[in-house]
Enzyme design. Sequence first.
Site, PDB file in Angstrom:
ATOM      1  N   CYS A 142      12.757  -7.475   5.782  1.00 13.55           N
ATOM      2  CA  CYS A 142      12.043  -8.741   5.721  1.00 13.55           C
ATOM      3  C   CYS A 142      12.907  -9.921   6.173  1.00 13.55           C
ATOM      4  CB  CYS A 142      11.492  -8.928   4.309  1.00 13.55           C
ATOM      5  SG  CYS A 142      10.063 -10.036   4.186  1.00 13.55           S
TER       6      CYS A 142
ATOM      7  N   GLU B  53       8.532  -1.779   4.317  1.00 12.90           N
ATOM      8  CA  GLU B  53       9.223  -2.274   3.124  1.00 12.90           C
ATOM      9  C   GLU B  53       8.522  -1.813   1.852  1.00 12.90           C
ATOM     10  OE1 GLU B  53      10.555  -6.559   1.080  1.00 12.90           O
ATOM     11  OE2 GLU B  53       9.551  -6.534   3.020  1.00 12.90           O
TER      12      GLU B  53
ATOM     13  N   LYS C 276      18.482  -4.744  -0.108  1.00  9.52           N
ATOM     14  CA  LYS C 276      18.206  -6.102   0.388  1.00  9.52           C
ATOM     15  C   LYS C 276      19.185  -7.103  -0.228  1.00  9.52           C
ATOM     16  CE  LYS C 276      14.270  -9.204   1.174  1.00  9.52           C
ATOM     17  NZ  LYS C 276      12.822  -9.410   0.909  1.00  9.52           N
TER      18      LYS C 276
END
Length: 328
Positions: A166, A44, A132
């Site tokens: 995540c 990430e 995201k």
Amino acid sequence: MKMEKIAIVQEAPVLLDLEKGVKKAAKLIREAGKEGADLVVFPECWLTGYPAWVFEMAGWDCSNARHWYAKFLAQCPTAEDDALLPIRKAAIDAGVHIVMGFNEKPRTSSGSIFNSTMTIGPKGDTLNIHRKLILTLTERNIWAQGDASGLKVIESDIGRIGSLICWEHWHPLARHTLHHQDEQIHIACWPDMADSHAIASRHYAFEGRCFVVAAAQYLTTDDVPDELVEAYRAGTGAPNEISNVLFNGGSGVIGPDGNWVTEQVFGESKIIYTDIDLTDTVKFKQDLDIVGHYSRDDIFQLSVNCTTPQGLIVKNDVDVNNTKNPAE
């Protein structure tokens, strides 16, 4: 039996320096290619770095946060930025697919940033960009909220590849959207590999009957500007001031049965290699296929808006001096 070789880059990123970060990425991609890798995965926000300092600078009207945000924004590229050409060239030279976690500006002049993954093909072309969807807690002080236009699985000659970032792995509808596209290789991008992150990665593999490439960062205080060391200690939850390790790695590959194919690697800066057999993604669906014989589409339905929001559209042909009542 055709095996695919996965390479996870558990090497420290170059914080706040796009040019040096791109050069390092290109070098690592070529190195992985020489080892026979088919797919090279970065964690990430690897490119320009995970801004853990934000957790220490979360107060209202924080001048320090504004200072570092400006520096951070200046180093974030757009997806088609010429600065990324060395990475695309490395993909071509190495003949590999790449999944890169990066901080993405939607436009060169933008004041906002997305937490994104970019999938690049062996011809150097962009195959997908996933932004995201939901930012966790203080992360909202840094990144803009993404959309579902990139929530898709890419068909490639090394398998069907998708990614989440995540805590998106705790979002059941996002998971199901990718499962429903018969994903075979899932990229799970993390800043670190806490127990909860390992659990989420293993659960995803078991649920989707796919391989999960769990990529986490290795970062020490030597990799962080001196002015940000204490903020990074606070933001990463580093245990004490004796150790210089901020992110301890923990990357590895998980099989469709939810078990580690390659044991997690902690406390080491390296490229991790794993061979996988994609026929396993079929074998393990014999007893569990949540989008096939184990689904109930007659009861449950999922609708996903995959359009990209356009925001304000400015029409340059509008006569701003025309005061005529539109109702007339």
